[in-house]
Design a protein around this motif. Structure first.
Motif, PDB file in Angstrom:
ATOM      1  N   THR A 297       0.832  -1.212   0.000  1.00 14.91           N
ATOM      2  CA  THR A 297       0.000   0.000   0.000  1.00 14.91           C
ATOM      3  C   THR A 297       0.861   1.254   0.000  1.00 14.91           C
ATOM      4  OG1 THR A 297      -1.762  -1.168   1.191  1.00 14.91           O
ATOM      5  CG2 THR A 297      -1.819   1.243   1.230  1.00 14.91           C
ATOM      6  N   TYR A 298       1.913   1.255   0.818  1.00 14.62           N
ATOM      7  CA  TYR A 298       2.823   2.411   0.857  1.00 14.62           C
ATOM      8  C   TYR A 298       3.514   2.610  -0.492  1.00 14.62           C
ATOM      9  CZ  TYR A 298       2.399   2.623   5.971  1.00 14.62           C
ATOM     10  OH  TYR A 298       1.934   2.752   7.248  1.00 14.62           O
ATOM     11  N   ARG A 301       1.075   4.196  -2.829  1.00 14.61           N
ATOM     12  CA  ARG A 301       0.852   5.588  -2.458  1.00 14.61           C
ATOM     13  C   ARG A 301       2.004   6.470  -2.945  1.00 14.61           C
ATOM     14  NH1 ARG A 301      -3.039   8.770  -2.153  1.00 14.61           N
ATOM     15  NH2 ARG A 301      -1.661   9.849  -3.589  1.00 14.61           N
ATOM     16  N   ASP A 305       1.920   9.552  -5.663  1.00 11.79           N
ATOM     17  CA  ASP A 305       2.499  10.874  -5.392  1.00 11.79           C
ATOM     18  C   ASP A 305       3.455  11.288  -6.508  1.00 11.79           C
ATOM     19  OD1 ASP A 305       1.088  11.050  -3.040  1.00 11.79           O
ATOM     20  OD2 ASP A 305       2.758  10.373  -1.769  1.00 11.79           O
ATOM     21  N   ASN A 311      -5.951   8.752  -6.633  1.00  8.56           N
ATOM     22  CA  ASN A 311      -6.571   7.469  -6.294  1.00  8.56           C
ATOM     23  C   ASN A 311      -6.134   6.378  -7.269  1.00  8.56           C
ATOM     24  OD1 ASN A 311      -8.337   7.681  -8.649  1.00  8.56           O
ATOM     25  ND2 ASN A 311      -9.457   9.226  -7.466  1.00  8.56           N
ATOM     26  N   ARG A 312      -6.581   5.154  -6.997  1.00 10.96           N
ATOM     27  CA  ARG A 312      -6.167   4.000  -7.798  1.00 10.96           C
ATOM     28  C   ARG A 312      -6.664   4.107  -9.247  1.00 10.96           C
ATOM     29  NH1 ARG A 312      -4.963  -0.748  -4.867  1.00 10.96           N
ATOM     30  NH2 ARG A 312      -4.026  -0.130  -2.877  1.00 10.96           N
TER      31      ARG A 312
END
Length: 342
Positions: A297-298, A301, A305, A311-312
């Motif tokens: 997940t990180y 993310r 960025d 979002n996905r």
């Protein structure tokens, strides 16, 4: 209490200052008020409010009403004009500024009206476009300031574009970024696949079509196509409109090239993207790679960025535009956390 109603479009995009936009929204929401009352509502200085009100009055966004018993500037009560009327007014003013920026003091429709044939309505305009498109052999230039195209409009225009491209006509379309409700996405894909060139600009001065640099069709009013269209055949006038198109084309952007920044994925990011594109869940992808779900997940993310998306869904679009990932085949099974097919 805050009045709940239709959303108010941002006026800043039409050249209104942030203060003036805020004051307008206050008046529209809470009704007519004096400058001091607006200042109290917004927590701003009265002088700052007066400056914003003067700006709004100058562009005909608010009306001033003086109370019979009042004295001085702060006795005036200010009323906001309806949002729909305000947006129309600001758009017309923006079009006039754009026309003036081309080097003429009047709008393009006013410059050519005496030497143009008038097509009185949408139907006559559509018939003439079909006639001219059938004769076109070299180049088609199109400037489209509207942001939403209906299914009916595309049903008429899309086949003409496709036929011209297949005949080898060079087609260049200049438009504003599409808004919600636009139905042209599928046509845009086909247009690009066949070799059509497309660019976007934030503002465009006119609705314009130029056929082989011989004939131009220019909307009488780009905000109201029911007012008709000018057909121009004068060589000098057509060349002037070609220069207008070229000037805006040169400063516009190709969204397929400039909309997504370049990026190089690490081997781990490539592995994650490949698995997600195949339909794996986060948990199944993490298990396959040998990392924790939280770390995956990180990683995603951080990737969002780097691409500047939120979002996905946007991430998938960005990666697809870069040819980094392709969507999964609907027949491909997804995987649960324990690796079994679903």
């Amino acid at each position: 209490m805050l009045a709940i109603g239709r959303a108010v479009p941002a006026l800043v995009r039409w050249g209104v200052s942030a203060d003036a936009d805020l004051v307008y929204r206050c008046l529209l929401t809470f009704g007519p008020q004096a400058a001091g009352e607006v200042a109290a509502e917004l927590g701003l200085g009265v002088r700052r409010i007066r400056t914003a009100l003067d700006e709004l009055l100058a562009v005909d966004i608010v009306k001033v009403e003086r109370e019979p018993s009042g004295h001085g500037a702060d006795a005036s009560v200010w009323r906001a004009r309806p949002a729909a009327a305000v947006v129309t007014t600001l758009r017309r003013q923006a079009l006039r500024r754009a026309a003036a920026a081309t080097g003429c003091a009047v709008e393009p429709t006013e410059r050519v009206a005496l030497s143009a044939r008038h097509l009185p309505d949408r139907e006559s305009r559509r018939r003439r476009i079909a006639e001219l498109a059938a004769l076109e052999r070299i180049e088609h230039l199109s400037m489209q300031p509207e942001q939403v195209f209906s299914t009916d409009e595309l049903a008429v225009g899309a086949p003409l574009d496709v036929a011209a491209l297949r005949r080898g006509v060079r087609m260049r379309t200049l438009s504003r970024p599409p808004a919600d409700g636009d139905r042209s996405a599928q046509h845009a894909i086909e247009f690009g696949r066949l070799g059509g060139e497309y660019r976007e600009a934030a503002q465009l001065p006119q609705k314009l079509m130029i056929f082989d640099r011989r004939v131009a069709l220019l909307a009488v009013d780009p905000l109201d196509l029911d007012r008709g269209t000018w057909e121009i055949i004068d060589h000098a006038a057509v060349e002037s409109l070609v220069r207008l198109f070229t000037r805006h084309w040169s400063s516009a952007v190709d969204p397929s090239r400039n909309g997504v920044p370049a990026i190089v994925l690490t081997s781990r990011e490539k592995a994650i993207v490949a698995l997600l594109a195949k339909g794996y869940t986060d948990a199944a992808s993490a298990q396959e790679i040998g990392m924790s779900t939280r770390s995956l997940t990180y990683t995603l993310r951080a990737l969002m960025d780097r691409l500047g998306v939120d979002n996905r869904f946007q991430l998938g679009l960005a990666l697809g535009a870069l040819n980094v990932a392709t969507p999964s085949d609907p027949s491909t099974p997804t995987h649960s956390i324990d690796g079994t097919n679903q």
